[in-house]
Design an enzyme around this catalytic site. Structure first.
Site, short mmCIF file in Angstrom:
data_model
loop_
_atom_site.label_atom_id
_atom_site.label_comp_id
_atom_site.label_asym_id
_atom_site.label_seq_id
_atom_site.Cartn_x
_atom_site.Cartn_y
_atom_site.Cartn_z
N ASP A 719 0.83 -1.20 0.00
CA ASP A 719 0.00 0.00 0.00
C ASP A 719 0.87 1.26 0.00
OD1 ASP A 719 -2.70 1.29 0.42
OD2 ASP A 719 -1.65 2.03 2.20
N GLU A 744 1.55 -0.19 -4.96
CA GLU A 744 0.59 0.82 -5.38
C GLU A 744 1.32 2.16 -5.46
OE1 GLU A 744 -3.47 3.00 -3.73
OE2 GLU A 744 -1.78 2.52 -2.42
N ASP A 827 -10.47 1.69 -4.35
CA ASP A 827 -10.39 3.15 -4.26
C ASP A 827 -11.06 3.83 -5.44
OD1 ASP A 827 -8.94 3.49 -1.83
OD2 ASP A 827 -7.12 2.86 -2.83
#
Length: 903
Positions: A719, A744, A827
């Site tokens: 992340d 990410e 997201d």
């Protein structure tokens, strides 16, 4: 490396450059009848700002001139006068560029009584100029299915646009009440207190940059009743003992009022009686990166009488500007020193170059400098340094300024990024810099001395005599100096490393595809998986697995709400395997302040809103039994503290990893860390972890190893990878040895006047840089491809699907084995919808990523929807044609298996 395009340069007396868009005509400059094509200027920022590598102050790569011994300089002005009065202009160019600059402002939220006691008003504003959009929705009382719903029509301000069935977008308008010198952009939302609305949720979107602004990493939530769960994103909440009832709301209300019915209408009525609104005003800091126009003018005059050249550099760049320069005596482009005297404020840099601080103008705006050079030199070469964080160079190479009309270099053989596609294919470049091998030699020379310094320090601290005589504090000081030198060496290396333009990065491994899943897996998935996992011909490569992975994201933004997601997912394990998925990405498993898991607290506590540790183990075991590998979602960038320090700041951690504030970076003012500066972008909602600390890295490596052994994870989804240097990721992955890992790295694509630029090389280069920092041990989500697909499919602009070399325009076109392609995730889609894929175009998007190289990822919401059959068919096609992450695209067909793409 981000690239700012410089339009065609104009000869004096025509210094004005025009901004170009597709279809605009181009004006060309002439020098000895040679046509000029557009220049490109690369600005290389410090690792902490863009490359996510360790960054330390006081870098030795370009120390300020005042810290270095000054050399002899000329104080004679007559030579300059003579050259000015009797000279020929050899060269004169104006370089237009855009420089990134961060501007601070504030988001304002005001709740107040409106027309009467029943009508209240929420005002959201922003103090920064821009095209601001409020993306908002409401949460109704007792609605446990979604926190985002559309408000009633009478609540929507003028100009509002519905976004499907879950949100509204309303533009902010310039306020009439703006103060002098400060513009405020606002939107006002009126609502009736008798409605059943529990909260208003919103995020702020800047349409000029495509950036979204949240509150502590989540949506802003303005509560309109007392009993709401506070996930750390509530603004303006009453300071009291409000109780969140959650799924027990009905039972609790019945106990309080036995006479009340448990109908939804009665619950709404009881909640409204407890509304108790109070007005408030709150401000949130906001930082926006804008592009500022600047220019650099370079001219060369040849003195007919003095037989010298006068090179003049003038710029409107702010602050101290240092010219890092040398001269070339021949076409080899090797940097050399000219003979003295040198300009004032000039110093030597490691016998490699000279550094001259340009003189500030009397007006205070910009600076300039003159360089007197003897005849016989071919060119003046230089780069600019603005501060410790920013370099300016020419398309990743040095500025190469010819010193005579006969020293114009040959045609540039590298890649040309023309503003208008194909318009300048036959044009020549005025300025050329050294090739890659020469650049590498220069980098090697610069870093060799640093490496030798590191070796000497290591030898010193490791000697037995040193251990006996040096204090612990002195030894720690030496270790810190070693770390700074290492970061500096990497910074120099990154500032010179060439852009990746070809797919020649370990893409030649021999791969054996898995069996087609369309029939056999449906009947006997377990037998097929055991065979596939034990096949010796499948070569496992860190970061890419076998090359034939098809990834499923196994959750959405709402999955935590049931409290038993692990149990629910077990029921779908066999189905996922039968559809052809080989890897599943599970949600964050740790104890977390936010229910979704992205605000971790106690890393060893795996009892989360998704289920407990035992349920997680069973899920992983059953997924393995049907042949699906499992990725854990690990949040390494930040961690929520459990205790306050003496100043009342939350930066002391609990649980098994009970770190103190030394584990928190020093440059985030919110959490008063005592660590080093961040090696990436800060996430301001929680303390950012300082990965340069040895105890932190040791603990994280042990934790990842424990997750692999205890839970059975096969790899990681990392992340917020922008938050820390990729070199630390390399360390973690080498320690935990995952089968597959993906980071990410998400930032905004490049837009001009609200329209996405065709050339997104700067965007994909930043992702490539992060992957390269990990030494290729991890892949990254191909955000570039997703953004391009938005415009290509949503607006039928299929020409976007090819770059100027005929390759895919995203990361998949440059480093396909490290590109994880996707069209949606928790997201961008789900109930957040921050960057939702064009509606109705989802299958076209999957047709693209499932028939292209890279590792495709499919979102959970799309798998279990009306798209399931089409997705399964595309996966079957991919497997039958043996398409893998390293397949190449050429002339619309794949090598290994001819597979023609069509729109």
């Amino acid at each position: 490396m981000p690239t700012a395009a410089i339009p065609p340069l104009h000869r004096h007396p025509h210094p004005h450059c025009h901004r170009h868009r597709h279809g605009d005509s181009h004006r060309t400059a002439h020098l000895n009848s040679s046509k000029a094509r557009p220049f490109y200027l690369n600005y290389t920022r410090s690792p902490s700002m863009i490359f996510n590598v360790a960054c330390v102050p006081g870098s030795r790569h370009l120390k300020p001139a005042k810290d270095l011994p000054l050399l002899a300089s000329s104080t004679t002005d007559t030579a300059i006068v003579e050259i000015s009065e009797s000279s020929d202009v050899v060269f004169s160019e104006t370089f237009q560029l855009k420089r990134p600059e961060k501007v601070e402002g504030k988001i304002t939220i005001r709740l107040e009584n409106g027309k009467d006691d029943e009508i209240w008003q929420l005002t959201v504003g922003c103090s920064l100029p821009g095209k601001w959009i409020l993306h908002w929705g409401v949460n109704y009382i007792d609605d446990v299915g979604s926190e985002w719903n559309q408000p009633p029509p009478d609540m929507r301000p003028p100009g509002s646009i519905p976004i499907k069935d879950y949100a509204i977008e309303t533009p902010l308008e310039k306020s009439l009440a703006s103060l002098e010198g400060e513009s405020i952009y606002e939107v006002k939302i009126d609502f009736n207190t008798n409605s059943s609305i529990a909260a208003i949720n919103f995020v702020l979107k800047d349409e000029e940059t495509g950036s979204w602004y949240q509150h502590r990493g989540r949506d802003f939530k303005v509560p309109l009743i007392d009993c709401l769960q506070d996930d750390g994103n509530i603004v303006g909440a009453k300071k009291g003992l409000g109780l969140w009832l959650g799924p027990l709301r009905q039972i609790f209300n019945m106990l309080l009022k036995p006479e009340a019915a448990n109908s939804k209408e009665d619950i709404v009525k009881l909640s409204l009686q407890k509304r108790g609104l109070q007005g408030f005003y709150e401000e949130q800091a906001i930082v926006k990166e804008t592009l500022v126009d600047n220019s650099v003018v370079v001219s060369v005059r040849h003195g007919l009488e003095t037989a010298k050249n006068l090179l003049y550099i003038e710029t409107d760049l702010p602050g101290d500007v240092i010219v890092h320069w040398g001269i070339c005596k021949d076409e080899s482009k090797a940097w050399e020193f000219p003979s003295e005297p040198y300009p004032p404020e000039t110093s030597r840099f490691k016998d490699k170059a000279l550094q001259t601080l340009l003189e500030r103008k009397d007006s205070g705006h910009g600076s300039s400098g003159s360089f007197i050079l003897d005849e016989g030199f071919v060119a003046f070469v230089f780069v600019l340094k603005l501060n410790e964080n920013t370099w300016l160079n020419f398309h990743g190479n040095d500025f190469f300024i010819p010193l005579s009309s006969f020293s114009v270099p040959a045609i540039h053989s590298g890649q040309t990024h023309s503003v208008d596609e194909g318009q300048h294919k036959e044009s020549r470049s005025l300025l050329i810099s050294g090739n890659t091998s020469e650049a590498n030699q220069e980098v090697s020379a610069c870093t060799d001395e640093i490496i030798n310094d590191i070796r000497n320090l290591v030898t010193d601290i490791s000697s037995e005599k040193s251990r006996e005589t040096k204090s612990r504090k002195a030894q720690q000081s030496i270790l810190q100096e070693i770390e700074k030198l290492a970061a500096e060496a990497y910074s120099i290396f990154r500032s010179f490393i060439p852009n990746f333009t070809e797919t020649d990065l370990s893409e030649d491994e021999a791969l054996e595809p898995p069996r087609d899943t369309s029939d056999s897996v449906l009947h006997s998935p377990i037998n097929w998986v055991h065979e596939a996992l034990s096949t010796p011909s499948v070569k496992i490569s860190s970061g890419t697995g076998s090359g034939f992975e098809i990834l499923c994201q196994g959750f959405n933004w709402e999955s935590h709400k049931s409290g038993k997601w692990y149990i629910e997912l077990r029921e779908k394990a066999l189905k996922l395997a039968s559809l052809g998925f080989t890897v599943i990405w599970l949600p964050p498993p740790t104890d977390s302040v936010s229910p979704e898991g992205y605000m971790p607290r106690d890393l060893y506590n795996l009892n989360s809103r998704y289920g407990n540790i035992d349920e997680l183990k069973i899920l992983v075991k059953e997924l393995h039994e049907v042949g699906v590998r499992v990725l854990g979602d690990v949040v390494l960038n930040h961690r929520c503290a459990q205790y306050k320090n003496q100043n009342g700041v939350w930066n002391i951690f609990g649980g098994h990893l009970n770190w103190d504030d030394r584990a928190v970076v020093a440059d985030d003012p919110h959490f008063q860390g005592r660590g080093n500066k961040s090696s990436g972008d800060n996430f301001h909602a929680a303390p950012n972890i300082d990965h340069s600390q040895e105890f932190v890295r040791k603990d994280i490596k042990e934790w990842l190893h424990w997750l692999r052994e205890e839970i059975g994870y096969d790899g990681w989804r990392l992340d917020f990878a922008r938050g820390f240097w990729g070199g630390y990721v390399k360390d973690y992955l080498e320690a935990s040895e995952p089968h597959f890992a993906v980071g990410e790295y998400w930032d905004s694509l490049r837009y001009t006047y609200d329209e996405m630029d065709h050339n997104q090389d700067g965007h994909r280069q930043r992702i490539i840089d992060w992957i390269n920092a990990t030494n290729g041990t991890a892949g990254a989500f191909d955000v570039t491809t997703k953004g391009i697909l938005h415009s290509a499919l949503g607006r039928c602009e299929y020409w976007r699907l090819s770059d100027e070399k005929g390759k895919p325009p995203g990361v998949v076109g440059w480093w396909p084995s490290r590109a994880v392609t996707f069209i949606e995730n928790h997201d961008t889609g789900s109930t957040q919808g921050h960057w939702r894929f064009p509606g109705g175009k989802e299958i076209q998007g999957y047709a693209y990523i499932l028939t292209h190289p890279g590792t495709p990822s499919v979102f959970y919401d799309h798998i279990f929807s009306e798209y399931q059959f089409e997705i399964a068919t595309l996966i079957s096609i991919r497997n039958r044609n043996k398409i893998h992450c390293r397949s190449t695209v050429s002339c619309g067909c794949f090598h290994h298996r001819v597979f023609y793409l069509s729109s």
